[in-house]
Enzyme design. Sequence first.
Site, short mmCIF file in Angstrom:
data_model
loop_
_atom_site.label_atom_id
_atom_site.label_comp_id
_atom_site.label_asym_id
_atom_site.label_seq_id
_atom_site.Cartn_x
_atom_site.Cartn_y
_atom_site.Cartn_z
N GLY A 46 -21.91 11.01 14.11
CA GLY A 46 -22.47 10.81 15.44
C GLY A 46 -22.02 11.90 16.38
CD GLU A 137 -20.95 9.41 18.77
OE1 GLU A 137 -20.80 10.18 19.73
OE2 GLU A 137 -20.28 9.52 17.73
NI NI Z 1 -16.38 11.11 19.18
#
Ligand code: NI
Length: 172
Positions: A46, A137
């Site tokens: 991510g 995230e």
């Molecule tokens: Ni990170």
Amino acid sequence: MVKLAIITLPDPILREVSAPVERVDADLRRLVEDMLETMYAAPGVGLAAVQVGVPRRLLVLDAAEEGEERRPVALINPEIVMVGEEQRVYEEGCLSIPDVRVEIERPGSLRVRYIDIEGRPQEIAAEGLLATVIQHEIDHLEGRLIIDFLSRLKRDIIVRKFRKQAKGAAVA
Ligand code: NI
């Protein structure tokens, strides 16, 4: 596609709260492509836009298991609308904090609302690794990092180490 530089600790931009994306256009789609390229090259599962110096509410991820086909996803203006009761513990790393891993307990399932790359509103259910990555995230969009889950003492030691490294790099 261009591989972008990933910003690391202690760059203060990582502590900024990202602003909403206002328009899904060709520039944004190009940024998504570049972020995916950067994430896969790292390699990571991510990446938030702020990690490549763009403090906007955008993230990319791919929670496919090893050996599975790639499943790239881009979430624009993501918002967690529900979390499950069960918790999941996972040892998380972060491309902005190389070589540091932190065991973090988070909800094991959630529902997230977001805008997709075509500008359409979407809502998906996530569990397991996908749920963990989405929360990690989205934390970036709030300026929150995995070291914030540590005690202040441990966090300070890590920050000091990265500060020293950054200084060393500047004179090298
Ligand atoms: Ni990170």
